[in-house]
Design a protein around this motif. Sequence first.
Motif, PDB file in Angstrom:
ATOM      1  N   VAL A 257       0.830  -1.200   0.000  1.00 33.19           N
ATOM      2  CA  VAL A 257       0.000   0.000   0.000  1.00 33.19           C
ATOM      3  C   VAL A 257       0.867   1.253   0.000  1.00 33.19           C
ATOM      4  O   VAL A 257       0.510   2.267  -0.604  1.00 33.19           O
ATOM      5  CB  VAL A 257      -0.956  -0.011   1.213  1.00 33.19           C
ATOM      6  N   GLN A 258       2.010   1.189   0.669  1.00 27.49           N
ATOM      7  CA  GLN A 258       2.892   2.352   0.743  1.00 27.49           C
ATOM      8  C   GLN A 258       3.348   2.785  -0.646  1.00 27.49           C
ATOM      9  O   GLN A 258       3.406   3.980  -0.952  1.00 27.49           O
ATOM     10  CB  GLN A 258       4.105   2.029   1.619  1.00 27.49           C
ATOM     11  N   ALA A 259       3.660   1.816  -1.501  1.00 28.27           N
ATOM     12  CA  ALA A 259       4.097   2.154  -2.859  1.00 28.27           C
ATOM     13  C   ALA A 259       2.988   2.857  -3.627  1.00 28.27           C
ATOM     14  O   ALA A 259       3.235   3.828  -4.344  1.00 28.27           O
ATOM     15  CB  ALA A 259       4.537   0.888  -3.595  1.00 28.27           C
ATOM     16  N   ALA A 260       1.759   2.379  -3.466  1.00 24.76           N
ATOM     17  CA  ALA A 260       0.637   2.993  -4.167  1.00 24.76           C
ATOM     18  C   ALA A 260       0.338   4.385  -3.632  1.00 24.76           C
ATOM     19  O   ALA A 260       0.056   5.311  -4.396  1.00 24.76           O
ATOM     20  CB  ALA A 260      -0.600   2.098  -4.050  1.00 24.76           C
ATOM     21  N   VAL A 261       0.390   4.542  -2.305  1.00 23.47           N
ATOM     22  CA  VAL A 261       0.123   5.846  -1.706  1.00 23.47           C
ATOM     23  C   VAL A 261       1.187   6.859  -2.116  1.00 23.47           C
ATOM     24  O   VAL A 261       0.901   8.038  -2.344  1.00 23.47           O
ATOM     25  CB  VAL A 261       0.041   5.720  -0.168  1.00 23.47           C
TER      26      VAL A 261
ATOM     27  N   LEU B 289      -4.759   8.650  -3.371  1.00 26.84           N
ATOM     28  CA  LEU B 289      -5.326   7.315  -3.166  1.00 26.84           C
ATOM     29  C   LEU B 289      -5.889   7.160  -1.761  1.00 26.84           C
ATOM     30  O   LEU B 289      -6.990   6.635  -1.572  1.00 26.84           O
ATOM     31  CB  LEU B 289      -4.265   6.248  -3.430  1.00 26.84           C
ATOM     32  N   ARG B 290      -5.134   7.618  -0.755  1.00 24.69           N
ATOM     33  CA  ARG B 290      -5.594   7.471   0.623  1.00 24.69           C
ATOM     34  C   ARG B 290      -6.904   8.243   0.874  1.00 24.69           C
ATOM     35  O   ARG B 290      -7.882   7.652   1.364  1.00 24.69           O
ATOM     36  CB  ARG B 290      -4.506   7.910   1.596  1.00 24.69           C
ATOM     37  N   PRO B 291      -6.988   9.559   0.545  1.00 22.98           N
ATOM     38  CA  PRO B 291      -8.276  10.241   0.744  1.00 22.98           C
ATOM     39  C   PRO B 291      -9.392   9.667  -0.114  1.00 22.98           C
ATOM     40  O   PRO B 291     -10.568   9.706   0.285  1.00 22.98           O
ATOM     41  CB  PRO B 291      -7.973  11.698   0.361  1.00 22.98           C
ATOM     42  N   LEU B 292      -9.059   9.114  -1.273  1.00 28.76           N
ATOM     43  CA  LEU B 292     -10.085   8.505  -2.117  1.00 28.76           C
ATOM     44  C   LEU B 292     -10.672   7.272  -1.433  1.00 28.76           C
ATOM     45  O   LEU B 292     -11.898   7.050  -1.473  1.00 28.76           O
ATOM     46  CB  LEU B 292      -9.480   8.123  -3.474  1.00 28.76           C
ATOM     47  N   ILE B 293      -9.822   6.477  -0.805  1.00 30.01           N
ATOM     48  CA  ILE B 293     -10.306   5.301  -0.079  1.00 30.01           C
ATOM     49  C   ILE B 293     -11.178   5.722   1.090  1.00 30.01           C
ATOM     50  O   ILE B 293     -12.270   5.169   1.322  1.00 30.01           O
ATOM     51  CB  ILE B 293      -9.120   4.443   0.396  1.00 30.01           C
TER      52      ILE B 293
ATOM     53  N   ASP C  15       0.168  -2.034  -9.875  1.00 31.24           N
ATOM     54  CA  ASP C  15       0.911  -1.194 -10.818  1.00 31.24           C
ATOM     55  C   ASP C  15       2.024  -0.431 -10.106  1.00 31.24           C
ATOM     56  O   ASP C  15       3.129  -0.289 -10.634  1.00 31.24           O
ATOM     57  CB  ASP C  15      -0.050  -0.220 -11.498  1.00 31.24           C
ATOM     58  N   ALA C  16       1.744   0.052  -8.889  1.00 34.25           N
ATOM     59  CA  ALA C  16       2.767   0.786  -8.149  1.00 34.25           C
ATOM     60  C   ALA C  16       3.938  -0.122  -7.790  1.00 34.25           C
ATOM     61  O   ALA C  16       5.102   0.284  -7.875  1.00 34.25           O
ATOM     62  CB  ALA C  16       2.153   1.386  -6.888  1.00 34.25           C
TER      63      ALA C  16
ATOM     64  N   GLN D 205       5.991  -0.669 -10.973  1.00 28.52           N
ATOM     65  CA  GLN D 205       6.816   0.491 -11.288  1.00 28.52           C
ATOM     66  C   GLN D 205       7.977   0.628 -10.313  1.00 28.52           C
ATOM     67  O   GLN D 205       9.100   0.987 -10.707  1.00 28.52           O
ATOM     68  CB  GLN D 205       5.956   1.765 -11.259  1.00 28.52           C
ATOM     69  N   GLU D 206       7.719   0.321  -9.049  1.00 31.10           N
ATOM     70  CA  GLU D 206       8.779   0.408  -8.042  1.00 31.10           C
ATOM     71  C   GLU D 206       9.857  -0.623  -8.313  1.00 31.10           C
ATOM     72  O   GLU D 206      11.059  -0.340  -8.188  1.00 31.10           O
ATOM     73  CB  GLU D 206       8.187   0.211  -6.650  1.00 31.10           C
ATOM     74  N   GLY D 207       9.461  -1.838  -8.725  1.00 29.30           N
ATOM     75  CA  GLY D 207      10.435  -2.879  -9.030  1.00 29.30           C
ATOM     76  C   GLY D 207      11.291  -2.528 -10.228  1.00 29.30           C
ATOM     77  O   GLY D 207      12.492  -2.788 -10.250  1.00 29.30           O
ATOM     78  N   GLN D 208      10.691  -1.917 -11.243  1.00 37.33           N
ATOM     79  CA  GLN D 208      11.467  -1.513 -12.409  1.00 37.33           C
ATOM     80  C   GLN D 208      12.445  -0.399 -12.084  1.00 37.33           C
ATOM     81  O   GLN D 208      13.528  -0.316 -12.651  1.00 37.33           O
ATOM     82  CB  GLN D 208      10.518  -1.065 -13.525  1.00 37.33           C
ATOM     83  N   THR D 209      12.067   0.479 -11.142  1.00 36.05           N
ATOM     84  CA  THR D 209      12.961   1.572 -10.741  1.00 36.05           C
ATOM     85  C   THR D 209      14.149   1.049  -9.946  1.00 36.05           C
ATOM     86  O   THR D 209      15.280   1.498 -10.106  1.00 36.05           O
ATOM     87  CB  THR D 209      12.186   2.600  -9.898  1.00 36.05           C
TER      88      THR D 209
END
Length: 236
Positions: free
Chosen positions: A148-152, A158-162, A200-201, A204-208
């Motif tokens: 969740v941290q990667a997505a946030v 994302l957090r306020p949307l949830i 997806d986050a 993307q984090e793994g590719q970085t």
Amino acid sequence: LLLDYGHSRRTAALAVAAVGVITVVVDGAPQAGADVGGILATVPGFAVLVMGVAGVRVTAWRMAFVGAIAVSVVALIAWLDWLRPATERTHFGEFFADLVDGDAWPVVWRKAQASIGTLQRSPYYGWLVPVAYGVIIWLVRSPGVGGVQAAVTRWAVLRPLIWAGLVTGAVGFAVNDSGIIVPGLLLTVGIPLVVSAIADAQLQEGQTEQPPSTEAPERRQATADPGVPGSASPPR
């Protein structure tokens, strides 16, 4: 999207508020949705989202103020609908007429019983919703769990949307005779979207973290296999 393109939080919050106003008008207009419970649930949800996008802390006093706004909007629409001929009124105007006649409480009580009754009609499905709420709240408050941290980090809203979705569903359960179906449908739509955002986050984090190697394939093969002529000798 506006934040991703470098716009300020204020601009993004105003855009969210504009979408919220349009949604409330369409949902509450007697000629369109005429949905009392929809307004009561939509206004707090959008308010939480606007505050989150703007970076404003959500407090009990602010939410109480938002609740008063939602009730005021419903009262205004109901009054305007009540001014129309009785044959043209929606349940907005009919409820206002009941309020004027002192008969509004039976209507409220009937809707509350219908809302609670949805838990009994769908016991397995109904009681899974509170469990899902608990798990989601735990994940949001502990963003290091499950990616969740990667997505946030990648999507600031994302957090306020949830939180906005959870508030809308909870209020929708409380004020609609559809009851537990309201948050259940929100979870049905929202959970796959959030899971895809987390996936997806993480991708993307793994590719970085692991950039592709620029070394020539022949050089990598020679280095990996000491038996190949011309390759570097293994360390002794």
